[in-house]
Design an enzyme around this catalytic site. Structure first.
Site, PDB file in Angstrom:
ATOM      1  N   LYS A 105       8.489  -3.383   1.196  1.00 37.24           N
ATOM      2  CA  LYS A 105       7.819  -2.898   2.420  1.00 37.24           C
ATOM      3  C   LYS A 105       8.750  -1.957   3.154  1.00 37.24           C
ATOM      4  O   LYS A 105       9.973  -2.112   3.099  1.00 37.24           O
ATOM      5  CB  LYS A 105       7.487  -4.079   3.332  1.00 37.24           C
ATOM      6  N   SER A 361      -4.132   0.300  -5.485  1.00 36.58           N
ATOM      7  CA  SER A 361      -2.907   1.092  -5.665  1.00 36.58           C
ATOM      8  C   SER A 361      -2.441   0.992  -7.118  1.00 36.58           C
ATOM      9  O   SER A 361      -1.957   1.968  -7.697  1.00 36.58           O
ATOM     10  CB  SER A 361      -1.791   0.563  -4.760  1.00 36.58           C
TER      11      SER A 361
HETATM   12  N1  GLU Z   1       0.071  -1.863   2.795  1.00 37.86           N
HETATM   13  C1  GLU Z   1      -0.835  -2.549   1.938  1.00 37.86           C
HETATM   14  C2  GLU Z   1      -0.505  -4.034   1.894  1.00 37.86           C
HETATM   15  O1  GLU Z   1       0.115  -4.563   2.785  1.00 37.86           O
HETATM   16  C3  GLU Z   1      -0.934  -1.888   0.566  1.00 37.86           C
HETATM   17  C4  GLU Z   1       0.300  -1.926  -0.270  1.00 37.86           C
HETATM   18  C5  GLU Z   1       0.211  -1.070  -1.530  1.00 37.86           C
HETATM   19  O2  GLU Z   1      -0.835  -0.565  -1.846  1.00 37.86           O
HETATM   20  O3  GLU Z   1       1.250  -0.961  -2.182  1.00 37.86           O
HETATM   21  O4  GLU Z   1      -0.924  -4.733   1.022  1.00 37.86           O
END
Ligand code: GLU
Length: 471
Positions: A105, A361
């Site tokens: 993250k 994704s």
């Molecule tokens: N920000 C999104 C999550 O917390 C997507 C993460 C991603 O697609 O890598 O799951």
């Protein structure tokens, strides 16, 4: 439970689940710890010519599978603890929905509303440059995505910066997901998290035994829903819940909440927000008295779809929902979660429920690596095969099939349909996996969150086991 940080809360959930497994304590320690955190401070030039130092972080929690994966958020509340907590959740989330990534993250500590588009571009590109310099980004290393306060536009700046720095890398576009379709994105990514929340809750409300226990009728039809946050996730949740016959009776936003007991018209709310910048004043809605918190309204399903720690020890006793759908990451604190569980409230946990984003994704990343749109090779072939079968049926039965009927029945799948169907399959399978595990672990004493953590721990542990690193 004393006031503990977000990362400690995630670890608390981890420990409770770990105690239900037989894994070696040293292996559990490795699964729990955050492997790497990179802290950044870089200057950008404001439009007025002044220089400002921007603070940012990227955490890679678990590298048991590569690349690591997780969004980048822009928020004034970003800090190292939060980024670590969210990276840990990403590792567990990917395992729960069987997406082969480690967890990561990123966060940039800014209030995006205070910056012009040009300033946001400079911040994003500089962060991408710094990530690249530290080897913290790359198709096989670590792949960011949108999160709170970021979207396709920011992802396109990251992809472009990375490509410029790595112009010989054939797979450069796979360095980030959530990109615009014209720049290597995938159809269906924008709505993926909200649609995943919908699929997850649809599975939950279709289990007769569980609904009976909550005293709710089966299915989505007629269920009252309150949504906190009308960003990308909240908006798409509202849209898909409504389309399935549920009633979104209230939406809360940072500048005010609206309600209508008969159900809000989501398209109109969205239109109004686009025109005025606020959901307040949308047609057929009343503004909720500011002394009244939408989270505390009586409803069947409460969807916190913004940030963490919104249901805490302070307001938990006033929550009146039967089901809490954790569309955001960490919206219910560990202490509040335990109280709600004791009261018989069903919490469908974030680490499962909001995994739609990372699932799609994954599809986008695969598309970028294969350099071909999903459906391109097989669509026409499938259509022709369906037509041949239908013509055979026509000949054998004497039923005349019109060209219009042929067109509808013999339709080959487009990219977005394949993405939606892959997402539906993923969320539905994962829900029944964690529900079955909950029963096996001894429901009703075990909640879905604990079951989902046990599921993640077992899956990640088996990777280390397969590598022969731990027994
Ligand atoms: N920000 C999104 C999550 O917390 C997507 C993460 C991603 O697609 O890598 O799951």
């Amino acid at each position: 439970m004393p006031n503990i940080s977000f990362a400690e809360q995630v670890n608390h959930n981890f420990d409770r689940a770990a105690s239900l497994t037989n894994h070696d304590p040293s292996l559990l320690a490795q699964l729990r710890v955050c492997n790497f955190v990179c802290r950044f401070a870089f200057p950008i030039e404001r439009d007025n010519g002044k220089i400002e130092v921007i603070r940012a972080w990227r955490a890679q929690h678990s590298n048991h599978k590569l690349p690591t994966k997780g969004g980048i958020r822009f928020s004034n509340d970003v800090n190292e603890d939060e980024v670590i907590a969210l990276a840990s959740l990403m590792s567990y989330k990917c395992a729960i929905v069987n997406v082969p990534f480690g967890g990561a993250k990123g966060g940039v500590k800014i209030d995006r509303r205070q910056y012009s588009d040009a300033e946001l571009e400079r911040i994003t590109r500089r962060f991408a440059f710094e990530l690249s310099r530290k080897n913290f980004i790359g198709p096989g290393i670590d792949v960011p995505a949108p999160d709170f306060g970021t979207g396709a536009r920011e992802m396109s700046w990251i992809a472009d910066t990375y490509q410029a720095l790595n112009n010989e890398e054939l797979n450069a576009l796979a360095c980030v997901t959530g990109k615009p379709v014209a720049l290597g994105g995938i159809r269906g990514r924008t709505e993926a998290t909200g649609l995943g929340v919908f699929y997850g809750i649809r599975e939950a409300v279709n289990v007769a035994e569980d609904m009976k226990q909550l005293g709710l009728p089966l299915g989505m039809e007629g269920k009252s829903v309150v949504i906190q946050g009308f960003g990308n996730v909240g908006y798409h949740c509202a849209k898909f819940f409504t389309a399935a016959g549920a009633k979104v009776i209230a939406i809360a936003e940072w500048d005010g909440s609206i309600h209508n007991p008969a159900g809000l018209n989501i398209a109109e709310v969205d239109e109004h927000r686009k025109e005025t910048g606020s959901i307040v004043g949308s047609p057929d809605s009343k503004q909720l008295d500011p002394s009244c918190d939408a989270l505390e309204l009586p409803c069947d399903i409460l969807v916190p779809a913004a940030l963490e720690n919104v249901i805490t020890d302070e307001n938990v006793d006033r929550i009146q929902a039967s089901i809490i759908a954790e569309a955001a990451n960490g919206p219910v604190t560990a202490a509040a979660s335990e109280k709600l569980f004791q009261r018989g409230v069903m919490i469908v946990p974030d680490a499962f429920l909001n995994a739609g984003g990372v699932t799609v994704s994954y599809f986008e990343w695969l598309k970028n690596l294969s350099h071909v749109r999903f459906g391109r090779m097989e669509k026409r072939y499938e259509e022709n095969a369906f037509r041949r079968v239908l013509k055979l049926v026509e000949g054998a039965t004497g039923t005349v099939i019109t060209e219009e009927q042929l067109r509808v029945a013999a339709h080959g799948a487009e990219e977005q349909e394949l993405v939606h169907s892959g997402l539906e399959e993923t969320m539905s399978t994962a829900y029944h996996e964690i529900r079955a595990l909950r029963l096996k672990l001894g429901a009703p004493k075990i909640d879905l969150r604990t079951a989902s953590f046990v599921d993640a721990i077992n899956k990640i542990a088996s990777c280390y086991g397969d590598m022969g690193i731990f027994p």
